[in-house]
Design a protein around this motif. Structure first.
Motif, mmCIF file in Angstrom:
data_model
loop_
_atom_site.group_PDB
_atom_site.id
_atom_site.type_symbol
_atom_site.label_atom_id
_atom_site.label_comp_id
_atom_site.label_asym_id
_atom_site.label_seq_id
_atom_site.Cartn_x
_atom_site.Cartn_y
_atom_site.Cartn_z
ATOM 1 N N ASN A 411 0.838 -1.250 -0.261
ATOM 2 C CA ASN A 411 -0.384 -0.015 0.212
ATOM 3 C C ASN A 411 1.052 1.442 0.127
ATOM 4 O O ASN A 411 0.037 2.184 -0.474
ATOM 5 C CB ASN A 411 -0.863 -0.106 1.393
ATOM 6 N N GLU A 412 2.033 0.822 -0.008
ATOM 7 C CA GLU A 412 3.037 2.175 0.307
ATOM 8 C C GLU A 412 3.697 2.165 -1.180
ATOM 9 O O GLU A 412 4.045 4.190 -1.425
ATOM 10 C CB GLU A 412 3.953 2.438 1.875
ATOM 11 N N LEU A 413 4.122 1.168 -1.392
ATOM 12 C CA LEU A 413 4.696 1.396 -3.231
ATOM 13 C C LEU A 413 3.829 1.708 -4.312
ATOM 14 O O LEU A 413 4.115 1.950 -4.482
ATOM 15 C CB LEU A 413 4.931 0.102 -3.241
ATOM 16 N N GLY A 414 2.997 1.028 -4.178
ATOM 17 C CA GLY A 414 1.782 1.520 -4.868
ATOM 18 C C GLY A 414 1.580 0.127 -5.618
ATOM 19 O O GLY A 414 0.724 0.226 -6.417
ATOM 20 N N TYR A 415 2.064 -1.027 -5.602
ATOM 21 C CA TYR A 415 2.032 -1.582 -6.405
ATOM 22 C C TYR A 415 2.503 -3.350 -5.765
ATOM 23 O O TYR A 415 3.212 -2.933 -4.594
ATOM 24 C CB TYR A 415 3.079 -1.739 -7.312
ATOM 25 N N SER A 419 5.345 -9.840 -7.698
ATOM 26 C CA SER A 419 4.314 -9.763 -8.821
ATOM 27 C C SER A 419 4.878 -10.952 -10.025
ATOM 28 O O SER A 419 6.286 -10.938 -9.914
ATOM 29 C CB SER A 419 3.126 -8.480 -9.854
ATOM 30 N N ALA A 420 4.075 -11.077 -10.952
ATOM 31 C CA ALA A 420 4.666 -12.310 -11.651
ATOM 32 C C ALA A 420 5.782 -11.178 -12.567
ATOM 33 O O ALA A 420 6.728 -11.640 -12.739
ATOM 34 C CB ALA A 420 3.123 -12.634 -12.997
ATOM 35 N N GLN A 421 5.592 -9.768 -13.197
ATOM 36 C CA GLN A 421 6.116 -8.782 -13.940
ATOM 37 C C GLN A 421 7.452 -8.681 -12.805
ATOM 38 O O GLN A 421 8.688 -9.010 -12.619
ATOM 39 C CB GLN A 421 6.025 -7.812 -14.542
ATOM 40 N N ALA A 422 7.453 -8.607 -11.891
ATOM 41 C CA ALA A 422 8.054 -8.074 -11.047
ATOM 42 C C ALA A 422 9.711 -8.606 -11.046
ATOM 43 O O ALA A 422 10.816 -9.562 -10.646
ATOM 44 C CB ALA A 422 8.623 -7.736 -9.675
ATOM 45 N N VAL A 423 8.838 -10.648 -10.701
ATOM 46 C CA VAL A 423 9.798 -11.532 -10.581
ATOM 47 C C VAL A 423 10.346 -12.075 -11.963
ATOM 48 O O VAL A 423 11.518 -12.539 -11.567
ATOM 49 C CB VAL A 423 8.621 -13.019 -9.941
ATOM 50 N N ALA A 424 9.988 -11.880 -12.776
ATOM 51 C CA ALA A 424 10.793 -12.239 -14.504
ATOM 52 C C ALA A 424 11.783 -11.081 -13.837
ATOM 53 O O ALA A 424 12.906 -11.784 -14.708
ATOM 54 C CB ALA A 424 9.922 -12.031 -14.777
ATOM 55 N N ALA A 425 11.950 -10.102 -13.830
ATOM 56 C CA ALA A 425 12.650 -9.230 -14.097
ATOM 57 C C ALA A 425 14.197 -9.535 -12.860
ATOM 58 O O ALA A 425 15.088 -9.598 -12.929
ATOM 59 C CB ALA A 425 12.151 -7.575 -13.572
ATOM 60 N N LEU A 426 13.266 -9.841 -11.788
ATOM 61 C CA LEU A 426 14.152 -10.090 -10.507
ATOM 62 C C LEU A 426 15.424 -11.436 -11.207
ATOM 63 O O LEU A 426 16.887 -11.089 -10.321
ATOM 64 C CB LEU A 426 13.940 -10.308 -9.193
ATOM 65 N N VAL A 427 14.397 -12.437 -11.415
ATOM 66 C CA VAL A 427 15.041 -13.952 -11.938
ATOM 67 C C VAL A 427 14.727 -13.818 -13.134
ATOM 68 O O VAL A 427 13.693 -14.812 -13.470
ATOM 69 C CB VAL A 427 14.322 -15.251 -10.642
ATOM 70 N N PRO A 428 15.514 -13.507 -13.691
ATOM 71 C CA PRO A 428 15.045 -13.756 -15.335
ATOM 72 C C PRO A 428 14.974 -15.256 -15.541
ATOM 73 O O PRO A 428 13.748 -15.975 -16.712
ATOM 74 C CB PRO A 428 15.952 -13.279 -16.521
ATOM 75 N N ASP A 429 15.387 -16.182 -15.059
ATOM 76 C CA ASP A 429 15.702 -17.790 -15.807
ATOM 77 C C ASP A 429 14.375 -18.419 -14.783
ATOM 78 O O ASP A 429 15.054 -19.659 -14.422
ATOM 79 C CB ASP A 429 17.200 -18.485 -15.669
#
Length: 469
Positions: A411-415, A419-429
């Motif tokens: 609620n503070e970050l606003g996202y 999320s699936a997009q965030a996990v995919a960016a942090l761990v591409p494989d």
């Protein structure tokens, strides 16, 4: 009571000793566990079939001749099935090593709950149909028939008390009431199940038509209950006491990791004999005021090394909050280890660990073992802030571990930072990794959904529920 808290001065040296450690105890592989789980189900099913055969071979041809006879026969069958399933239910959580190694304690507890519902329904069916069958035979009212049953058949009064206890325990396990009870109250109420089993057993032998006139059935039934009692006494009382005496486990020190997380270090003898693996949990009973009456499951955050082991506990209830008040030297009664949340389940060499809250305990132990095996390990550590990151110095010094703190409230970050997009960016494989998740139920369920959307097969996603209630 005074609180004894120390700062862990060894944290800076933890990473230096990790590379020299290699796991000495191996568990079953995932395929072997699945085969053993199927065998456990087969054994339980075979017992159920045996009870049906016992009922069928001792049922006369006139059992369905009249509505009264048919109703009574159904009541007798439901009673026998309930009597067998209550034994199966107890055996599932009797800490029998073969069962636990085959299925895992979390699944055994789930099966136990499911059978508990079936047992209550069968007992209700047995009582209801026996009363209705008697009413049809005697042409009487329900209350008159209840009085007739209680006064005409042996051991019925104790059976009535035992039945009431069964229903009370069953109601206490319903989600609505369970959420209102403390673990301690629920635990001791649940322990009365053993009293209920004892009280209802004798009327089965002395009044059950399938046992009174059939010595073979009676002998088998007595052996079933004696075997169940022997299993409980052996694996829940005698052997744990023997092991506790051999290990002489004591609280070595208490370390406050952050405002909501505490680590307890234990010292003892022959700890290597326990066979603890990273990711296991044990049931701990501290011989101290406020802890003595119940045993609680806590995951191991560092397996035994140099005569010490550690648990890391989140302040989630009264018992876990009182952990900080433990005094060094307090004796500890520990059962286990239990659980299948271990490195042996990994069939890939690239690993993703996801932790939140007190889930960092077993995840830390897993990271230690998996990096020592040379696996490529990434850890997503979810927390509200840096202050909520427990065991951070130890994790930061762990060779071969890629640590990614995921901080902030949604609620503070606003996202959603996971999320699936965030996990995919942090761990591409990520779809090529084996995943181990430990944390609050909401986090675990969310991450399972996210991982499935990222095309990670379910067989490569592992989590374990740490609950006996």
């Amino acid at each position: 009571m005074a609180t004894h808290v120390v700062t862990d001065r060894r944290a800076g040296r933890v990473g230096q000793s990790i590379t020299s450690w290699r796991p000495r105890v191996r568990g079953l592989s995932a395929p072997a566990q699945r085969r053993r789980a199927v065998l456990v189900r087969a054994v339980l099913t075979a017992g159920l079939v045996g009870v049906l055969l016992m009922w069928w071979t001792s049922t006369g041809p006139s059992s369905a001749a009249t509505p009264a006879a048919l109703t009574t026969t159904i009541g007798e069958l439901s009673g026998m099935l309930g009597g067998y399933l209550v034994c199966a239910q107890v055996l599932l959580i009797a800490r029998i090593p073969w069962f636990e190694a085959s299925v895992g304690m979390d699944k055994l507890v789930l099966w136990h709950r499911t059978l508990g519902t079936a047992v209550i329904l069968l007992i209700a069916t047995h009582v209801g149909f026996m009363i209705v069958g008697g009413m049809l035979f005697d042409q009487s009212t329900p209350w008159a028939e209840i009085v007739t049953i209680l006064t005409s058949y042996p051991d019925m009064l104790t059976a009535l008390i035992g039945t009431i206890v069964f229903f009370v325990v069953g109601l206490s396990s319903a989600r609505l009431l369970r959420n209102r009870l403390s673990y301690e109250a629920w635990y001791w109420l649940h322990m009365t199940t053993y009293v209920a089993i004892f009280l209802t057993f004798f009327h089965q032998i002395s009044a059950g038509v399938h046992f009174v006139s059939n010595p073979i059935n009676r002998g088998v039934w007595i052996l079933l209950y004696l075997g169940t009692a022997a299993a409980v006494l052996t694996w829940r009382v005698v052997l744990p006491v023997v092991v506790a005496w051999r290990q002489r486990l004591r609280v070595d020190r208490v370390v406050i990791e952050n405002s909501g997380t505490t680590s307890v270090w234990f010292s003892g003898k022959r700890m290597d004999e326990l066979g603890i693996r990273a990711g296991n949990f044990m049931l701990f009973r501290f011989l101290s005021w406020g802890h003595l009456l119940t045993a609680h499951p806590y995951s191991i955050s560092r397996i035994p090394q140099a005569g010490v082991l550690r648990i890391t506990v989140g302040a989630l209830g009264d018992h876990s909050r009182r952990i900080r008040q433990l005094r060094p030297g307090t004796l500890v009664f520990a059962e286990g280890p239990f659980g299948h949340f271990t490195a042996d389940r990994a069939s890939r060499t690239r690993i993703l660990l996801i932790a939140g809250g007190a889930g960092i305990g077993p995840i830390c132990a897993l990271a230690e073992e998996l990096t020592a095996r040379g696996y490529g390990v990434t850890l997503l550590y979810r927390a509200h802030s840096v202050e909520h990151l427990a065991l951070l110095p130890e994790l930061a010094l762990m060779p071969g571990l890629r640590l990614i703190p995921v901080l902030g409230r949604r609620n503070e970050l606003g996202y959603d930072p996971l999320s699936a997009q965030a996990v995919a960016a942090l761990v591409p494989d990520v779809k090529d990794r084996e995943v181990f998740i430990c944390g609050p139920a909401g986090l675990a369920l969310q991450m399972e959904s996210v991982l499935r959307s990222l095309r990670v097969p379910m067989r490569f996603i592992h989590r374990e529920e740490l609950s006996l209630s």
